[in-house]
Design an enzyme around this catalytic site. Structure first.
Site, PDB file in Angstrom:
ATOM      1  N   HIS A 453       0.820  -1.212   0.000  1.00  0.00           N
ATOM      2  CA  HIS A 453       0.000   0.000   0.000  1.00  0.00           C
ATOM      3  C   HIS A 453       0.851   1.257   0.000  1.00  0.00           C
ATOM      4  CE1 HIS A 453      -3.819  -1.740   0.275  1.00  0.00           C
ATOM      5  NE2 HIS A 453      -3.541  -2.429   1.370  1.00  0.00           N
ATOM      6  N   ARG A 559       3.034  41.020 -10.594  1.00  0.00           N
ATOM      7  CA  ARG A 559       2.525  41.831  -9.484  1.00  0.00           C
ATOM      8  C   ARG A 559       3.667  42.723  -9.011  1.00  0.00           C
ATOM      9  NH1 ARG A 559       0.080  36.529  -8.062  1.00  0.00           N
ATOM     10  NH2 ARG A 559      -2.174  36.789  -7.824  1.00  0.00           N
ATOM     11  N   ARG A 615       1.319  44.698 -13.868  1.00  0.00           N
ATOM     12  CA  ARG A 615       0.147  45.292 -13.240  1.00  0.00           C
ATOM     13  C   ARG A 615       0.574  46.418 -12.312  1.00  0.00           C
ATOM     14  NH1 ARG A 615      -3.394  41.702  -9.304  1.00  0.00           N
ATOM     15  NH2 ARG A 615      -1.706  42.163  -7.835  1.00  0.00           N
ATOM     16  N   GLU A 751     -12.051  41.760 -12.413  1.00  0.00           N
ATOM     17  CA  GLU A 751     -12.035  40.985 -11.168  1.00  0.00           C
ATOM     18  C   GLU A 751     -13.130  41.424 -10.208  1.00  0.00           C
ATOM     19  OE1 GLU A 751      -8.154  41.324  -9.287  1.00  0.00           O
ATOM     20  OE2 GLU A 751      -7.927  43.395  -9.909  1.00  0.00           O
ATOM     21  N   GLY A 772      -9.203  38.364 -13.234  1.00  0.00           N
ATOM     22  CA  GLY A 772      -8.595  38.100 -11.925  1.00  0.00           C
ATOM     23  C   GLY A 772      -9.586  37.268 -11.131  1.00  0.00           C
ATOM     24  N   THR A 773      -9.513  35.959 -11.336  1.00  0.00           N
ATOM     25  CA  THR A 773     -10.559  35.095 -10.776  1.00  0.00           C
ATOM     26  C   THR A 773     -10.447  34.919  -9.263  1.00  0.00           C
ATOM     27  OG1 THR A 773      -9.201  33.284 -11.558  1.00  0.00           O
ATOM     28  CG2 THR A 773     -11.126  33.840 -12.890  1.00  0.00           C
ATOM     29  N   ASP A 775     -10.043  37.567  -7.037  1.00  0.00           N
ATOM     30  CA  ASP A 775     -10.941  38.604  -6.525  1.00  0.00           C
ATOM     31  C   ASP A 775     -12.358  38.416  -7.052  1.00  0.00           C
ATOM     32  OD1 ASP A 775      -9.719  40.399  -4.650  1.00  0.00           O
ATOM     33  OD2 ASP A 775      -8.293  40.901  -6.238  1.00  0.00           O
ATOM     34  N   TYR A 858      -5.658  33.125 -23.345  1.00  0.00           N
ATOM     35  CA  TYR A 858      -4.572  32.433 -22.629  1.00  0.00           C
ATOM     36  C   TYR A 858      -4.908  32.308 -21.152  1.00  0.00           C
ATOM     37  CZ  TYR A 858      -3.140  37.079 -21.017  1.00  0.00           C
ATOM     38  OH  TYR A 858      -3.129  38.312 -20.441  1.00  0.00           O
TER      39      TYR A 858
HETATM   40  C1  PEP Z   1      -6.908  37.994  -8.914  1.00  0.00           C
HETATM   41  O1  PEP Z   1      -7.585  38.673  -8.159  1.00  0.00           O
HETATM   42  O2  PEP Z   1      -7.321  36.953  -9.469  1.00  0.00           O
HETATM   43  C2  PEP Z   1      -5.526  38.374  -9.192  1.00  0.00           C
HETATM   44  C3  PEP Z   1      -4.812  37.680 -10.061  1.00  0.00           C
HETATM   45  O3  PEP Z   1      -4.998  39.367  -8.473  1.00  0.00           O
HETATM   46  P1  PEP Z   1      -4.457  39.205  -6.975  1.00  0.00           P
HETATM   47  O4  PEP Z   1      -4.463  37.760  -6.653  1.00  0.00           O
HETATM   48  O5  PEP Z   1      -3.129  39.810  -6.960  1.00  0.00           O
HETATM   49  O6  PEP Z   1      -5.487  39.985  -6.226  1.00  0.00           O
HETATM   50 MG    MG Z   2      -6.902  40.655  -7.685  1.00  0.00          MG
END
Ligand code: PEP
Ligand code: MG
Length: 881
Positions: A453, A559, A615, A751, A772-773, A775, A858
């Site tokens: 296992h 960032r 950014r 976002e 920005g998934t 936020d 992308y």
């Molecule tokens: C987000 O909000 O998805 C993002 C990429 O920005 P950060 O994580 O820096 O807030």
């Molecule tokens: Mg963000």
């Protein structure tokens, strides 16, 4: 209305019926069709298990009658009877889920043995001892699995008997000893459950099938399913098959083999067996088995047949198989075949070889890869070192691990979850160790083979594992581990090399993994197939270089806040924030500018020729200042201090006042992103200048900088319109002063839900969008990305209230819906708008599947997930075909 059919004879099934018959049932049925020798039997379907679970444990109508009818057919075919004192039929009752869950559920062997049949079995085998041994094994398994009698009660009775007979091992016990043990085991069961075990074998069969259904719900199986994303709703099938005995003397054996090496993928003999043993002895790792090659001498005919069958099965399934077999009196039987679990390196080599052998197409090869597993390839190995191993075992799962020794799975689980690096050290692992294994850096066992296992589970998870290191002595109570003169105590550091089987005392240095030729070839095929671009999130030169090495086609998110937080710049950043007038602020920013410029140069150089999205500053300013509490304490300390200088006190109070002013109740919803930039335009101006100067400097050195500027946290089109004006004006000034030109697209993050909804308006001022998934999940679901996972969200996930953690894998219906709206509306204004994703979801295969469907341009993810994203994007493209 025809009643649902809950049961199939093996002869009526085939490989296509996996959902109903489970992997094992469908596999054995298919083997029967292919003419491979298998024991006869029947399969109770997963639907029967599901209906039983949803019926509070009561069997659906007709199931028992179907079972009795199938049993009668089996008795007819074998010429034997369950409980028949002359020609007894003995059966195994095994679980078999749709997705293999090695060792997580229960099995009962030798069902049908009892006082009435034990003598006949002994007579037929010409070995009464074997019959009594089978009997006591049955009582033990049945007691444990069906009646819940603690295993140690039987083990204790066995140990006591051996001690009283002076027997070193089980095989030293005589027939009479085993007969006595059967009596003792019956008494153990009776005293625990308060009744005799059923003497009617059909009743025992009913209960055994029921126990296997229930084992789907046992805690370790639940942990395994969650770790592997297997839905709880699938249920298990139950296979009832005629027993074949690998423990009928030295012409019998049991073993496990793979058609290729599951650690490396090489096409070579790989497997192990035990003479005179039952199947569970191999997988449980209680005796250390022999390499398969030795079987050629000992059981030549069965060996020849096995090699032939391995070829048949691999050609049929067009994949590496993991096979369980038993030899009874030189006759080979296959008990199971399934796609072999393998390391990522082996997975790549196997599909590459199968494509080169003309067995698979490139597309099929890509579909066979599990993108998440590739993570393993990116695990560290040991660097060059002059250390001698303190011991060695089997190289059971590759990669190196360093951590503190722990001897208990629960401790490993607790400490691992708290973020400590631990190595789980066990005599042998049982399926109950799964939770500890999951969070440990690696696993070391003193016992067991390559198919134990510990080895199988670790390989599947990509955990380094050294198994069967037999020189190790473990004292679980005393929490020590002894190897010769060396004693290690819980908490001491240890290093494992799962690729060589070596174990070292102390912490050795680990080095980053190398990507090999198989990887490069197969990922190259993925690149030909995928439509989505793959970029990386990176905010310094070395990470950007690493990302490029892993195949990133640019940077989707750089960032800039980390650049502000570094120790050498924090004083200037603080001066900038605390400045009492414009001149003071301008001076501080002028100090920061060259540092930012140097950061950007390093990144643009590493990504020369590829796009780099930078950014502008996003977080609220108070994040760069000490916490309110710390500063209040500092002021108090200075106030009470006897020799405090008045200027120090004045500064400390001014800082405290400023922190109070900047502190917000909900900083995540406060003055950050574009809001901050519009309040303090001199900050983005400085950043834009630094970007332009860096790009020019890199171009001057012969590079090809392709920079893009991105504005965070936009909710209103007007915010972006104004911000864009500031950026273009600053760029124009900067470039005019040196008489140069640069083409710098300006885009925005989407976002916030409002931004997705008004994306058509925002697109008027954007050259590109990047979702920005992180936020968007926070604000779209209304859950704090800082707190929710430590609070209610984990309860939601464990309780299946949400299908997955929405911060790791996108909430398809909700947040995915917002991304869809944003994409569609943005493109309604600008049909060619480039659409990226740069939240954590950009590296998650399930989320990537959605982004492909939505037609995004992308995804962007951390450098180490870039290869995973390349494969996931290719699979998503294939699924969309
Ligand atoms: C987000 O909000 O998805 C993002 C990429 O920005 P950060 O994580 O820096 O807030
Ligand atoms: Mg963000």
């Amino acid at each position: 209305m025809t009643q649902q059919r809950y049961l199939y004879d093996l002869a009526d099934g085939d490989a296509s019926m996996k959902a109903l018959l489970g992997g094992k049932g469908a596999g054995v049925a298919q083997m029967m069709r292919l003419g491979v020798p298998v024991p006869d039997g029947f399969t109770v379907t997963t639907a029967a298990c599901v209906d039983t679970m949803s019926n509070d444990g009561d069997w659906p109508a007709g199931l028992w009658e179907e079972t009795l009818a199938a049993l009668a057919r089996l008795e007819e075919r074998t010429g034997r009877g369950l409980g028949d004192p002359q020609r007894p039929l003995l059966v195994s009752v095994r679980s078999g889920a749709v997705v293999s869950m090695p060792g997580m559920m229960d099995t009962i062997l030798n069902l049908g043995i009892g006082d009435a049949t034990v003598d006949a079995l002994g007579r037929e085998a010409g070995d009464p001892r074997f019959a009594w041994d089978s009997y006591r094994r049955f009582l033990q398994m049945y007691g444990e699995v069906v009646e819940g009698v603690p295993a140690h009660l039987y083990e204790d009775a066995l140990t006591a008997l051996k001690r009283s007979r002076g027997a070193a091992s089980d095989t030293d016990l005589s027939t009479d000893d085993l007969r006595e043990l059967v009596g003792t085991f019956k008494a153990v069961s009776r005293s625990h459950i308060g009744a005799d075990l059923p003497t009617d074998p059909t009743e025992a069969l009913h209960r055994a099938i029921d126990a296997v259904f229930r084992s789907w719900l046992n805690p370790r199986a639940g942990v395994y399913r969650r770790a592997n994303g297997i839905p709880d709703s699938l249920g298990t099938a139950v296979n009832v098959m005629q027993m074949v005995f690998g423990n009928r003397g030295d012409t019998s054996a049991t073993g496990v083999c793979f058609t290729r090496n599951p650690a490396t993928g090489a096409k070579e003999l790989y497997g192990e067996f035990l003479l005179n043993a039952q199947g569970e002895d191999v997988v449980a790792g209680i005796r250390t088995p022999r390499p398969l090659a030795e079987m050629e001498q000992l059981l030549p005919e069965a060996y020849r047949q096995l090699i032939e069958v391995m070829g048949t099965l691999e050609s049929y399934y067009r994949d590496m198989q993991d096979i369980e077999f038993t030899v009874e009196d030189e006759q080979l039987y296959l008990l199971q075949t399934r796609g072999g679990k393998r390391t990522a390196a082996a997975a790549l080599k196997v599909v590459r070889d199968l494509v080169e052998e003309g067995v698979l197409t490139r597309e099929e090869a890509i579909d066979r890869i599990e993108p998440g597993q590739l993570d393993q390839l990116l695990h560290p190995a040991l660097g060059a070192h002059g250390q001698t191993p303190v011991t060695r075992g089997l190289a059971a799962s590759p990669g190196a691990a360093v951590g503190e020794v722990v001897f208990d799975s629960l401790v490993a689980e607790r400490r691992g979850k708290a973020g400590d690096a631990v190595v789980l050290v066990r005599w042998e692992t049982t399926p109950d160790d799964i939770a500890g294994t999951l969070v440990a850096q690696g696993v070391l066992t003193a016992h067991g083979g390559m198919t134990s296992h510990a080895a199988v589970v670790a390989r599947g998870m990509g955990k380094p594992c050294v198994a069967g290191a037999s020189e190790i002595d473990i004292d679980v109570e005393g929490k020590t581990l002894t190897i010769g003169d060396l004693t290690l105590t819980e908490g001491d550091l240890i290093t494992l090399d799962g690729s060589t089987g070596e174990v070292f005392a102390g912490a050795l240095e680990l080095v980053a993994p190398q990507i090999n030729d198989d990887f490069a070839t197969v990922v190259g095929w993925a690149d030909e197939i995928r439509r989505l671009g793959v970029r990386a999130n990176a905010d310094n030169g070395p990470d950007a270089a690493k990302a490029r090495e892993f195949g990133a086609e640019g940077i989707g998110l750089c960032r800039t806040e980390h650049m502000f937080m570094e120790a050498d710049r924090l004083p200037a950043v603080r001066t900038m924030i605390l400045a009492s007038d414009d001149a003071e602020r301008a001076a501080a920013l002028a100090e920061i500018l060259p540092m930012q410029q140097a950061d950007f140069e390093a990144i643009l150089e590493a990504m020369s020729g590829l796009p780099v999205t930078i950014r502008l500053l996003d977080p609220p300013l108070h994040e760069f200042l000490p916490s309110l509490v710390d500063q209040a304490l500092e002021v108090q300390r200075l106030e009470l201090g006897a020799d405090t200088h008045p200027t120090d006190l004045r500064h400390a109070r001014a800082l405290l006042a400023q922190i109070k002013k900047l502190t917000e109740q909900n900083p995540m919803l406060g003055t950050r992103g574009v809001r901050l930039a519009l309040l303090y335009p001199e900050i983005p101006q400085m950043q834009v200048r630094a970007i332009a100067r860096a790009a020019l400097a890199v171009a001057d050195r012969g590079g090809d900088p392709q920079v893009e500027i991105m504005v965070p946290l936009v909710a209103y089109a007007e915010e972006l319109r104004r911000m864009r004006a500031i950026i273009t004006e600053t760029l124009a000034q900067e470039l005019a002063s040196v008489g140069r030109s640069l083409d710098i697209p300006i885009g925005t993050m989407i976002e916030l839900p409002r931004a997705a909804v008004v994306a058509d308006q925002i697109a008027a001022y954007a050259d590109f969008f990047s979702f920005g998934t992180n936020d968007l999940t926070q604000t779209g679901i209304g859950i704090s990305r800082d707190d929710a996972e430590g609070a209610f969200l984990s309860t939601y996930i464990e309780g299946d209230l949400v299908p997955t953690n929405p911060f790791s894998s996108i909430d398809v219906d909700g947040i995915g819906g917002l991304v869809g709206i944003g994409a569609e509306r943005g493109r309604s204004t600008k049909p060619d708008l480039k659409l990226g994703v740069c939240g954590e979801h950009g590296g998650d295969p399930a989320s990537i599947a959605l982004f492909e469907k939505l037609g995004l341009t992308y995804v962007s993810c951390s450098p180490y997930r870039v290869p995973i994203a390349r494969f996931a994007a290719a699979q998503a493209a294939l699924a969309a075909r």
